[in-house]
Design an enzyme around this catalytic site. Sequence first.
Site, mmCIF file in Angstrom:
data_model
loop_
_atom_site.group_PDB
_atom_site.id
_atom_site.type_symbol
_atom_site.label_atom_id
_atom_site.label_comp_id
_atom_site.label_asym_id
_atom_site.label_seq_id
_atom_site.Cartn_x
_atom_site.Cartn_y
_atom_site.Cartn_z
ATOM 1 N N ASP A 189 46.512 -3.463 4.895
ATOM 2 C CA ASP A 189 47.473 -3.178 3.834
ATOM 3 C C ASP A 189 48.739 -2.601 4.445
ATOM 4 O O ASP A 189 49.309 -3.187 5.348
ATOM 5 C CB ASP A 189 46.848 -2.245 2.790
ATOM 6 N N ARG A 242 58.489 -4.998 2.944
ATOM 7 C CA ARG A 242 58.268 -3.565 2.709
ATOM 8 C C ARG A 242 58.711 -2.714 3.890
ATOM 9 O O ARG A 242 57.915 -1.986 4.488
ATOM 10 C CB ARG A 242 56.809 -3.282 2.363
#
Length: 511
Positions: A189, A242
């Site tokens: 993640d 991100r």
Amino acid sequence: MRRSAVRTFVAALATAAVVAAGVALSTTNASAATGGVTGYATQNGGTTGGAGGQTVKATTGTQIHAALCNRASSSTPIIIQVEGTINHGNTTAVSGDSCSTAASVIELKQISNVTIIGVGGGAVFDQIGIHIREASNIIIQNVTVKNVKKSGSPISNGGDAIGMEAGVRNVWVDHTTLEASGGEAEGYDGLFDMKNDTKYVTLSYSILRNSERGGLVGSSETDLTNSFITYHHNLYQNLNSRVPLLRGGTAHVYNNHYVGIVESGINSRAGGKAKVDNNYFEDSKDVLGTFYTSERGTWQTSGNILDNVTWSSEGTDNYPAGPSMPSTTTVSIPYSFALDNASCVPSIVSQTAGANKGLQVSDGSCSVQTPSQNPTNPTTSPTTGPSPTNPPAGNNLSVGAGADGSSKADGTSYGNVLDGNMSTYWSPSGTTGRVSVKWSSAKTVDTVVIKAASGSTIGSWQLVNNDNGAVLASGSGAGTITFASTTLSKINFVITSSTSTPKIAEFETYA
């Protein structure tokens, strides 16, 4: 480059685990020296970590947890120097009033005033993440965290290398290397995530690489309570997106080097405000904008360099800032900072960012500076074990004292460590535990003798002043332990690891 190709590429970059170091601990009174806390972590009262507290050296995750749990309180300052490989096999939960730990993750929960810093040959958190929850005034420095998974095996920390959530305040993460070996399909993640009311955080001189996701601020479009984050002098390499994803809140992003950003870069959305200064963007796509949502954010830009950056066309849920990246808001920064010219950012970042770089920093003029103190070379050598010879002279102060401890094995007693009989002993209910000697009035002690029952071995331990949580000495094995003369009413012998159930026959104390 297609996402599948990126996954294949980064998976090939996975490295073998570093061999774990021996289980030895040391204590000093030195604080972790650094180039100084920077960015938003200087606000809200500042970030000092464990400065002024006891320094403990740990080589296992269990020892890290034990150091937290053996403090006098959950806010007692402590500096934990870490060396070797921390992994699932050596990280268990430890209980105590000053901690809330868990197995298979480094848990910094409901605590404050802690520094974790890699020393010596380096600290590698291999497949095990660092979780900061309901905590404040935390410093993490000079460590590598890699290959943390949220699915597959083994799993840790929801797949985040470093994750913060639930009322976290004042965290400085500095000179770290955070990396994965693929994306969500491979079980990974984020590398650096913040959510649920996390504020006043700085990430500096660090490397984030080889993952789909760099890190987010806010877990959803309704999680907008996170803010005041600084990112500077970091390398973002081979990431899909991100870097960061900013949902609401304010971020200051300066002097970072972005290389190989595949899908999107700084993603300011849902009212987020990003000040983007003097960064170097290279071989990347859509390095700034609002992406994957119609809830737009804003930015203020200056001094950035775009080197082979491509841009997509604006469309539904896609609002790139390029090609000229004009400002759409103004952002006021409350702290002072020195900007390197963007042209020298690749060079500066390559010399300073990441673990095991000597904690070097930039002086704002495209020059590299070395801190005046170097915490990777502590002044006190590790205590590898007590002396088995030279028993002390004088009276054994344990005679007539009381004893207590953690859960004991069936058929054993705390008092057996005070009876002068080597055939009786205390054992913990497992391979770790605590036995203590206590007095009704304070005694001055400078020597302890630990005697193991026949056939028993003792692993790693800490000798702790129960009155204030200070670690007096640490090491492994039985024998004579000497330390600075200390006046106390209770002294703890805390066994933090053993290969089998230890048996303590005698716990002698001397002045």
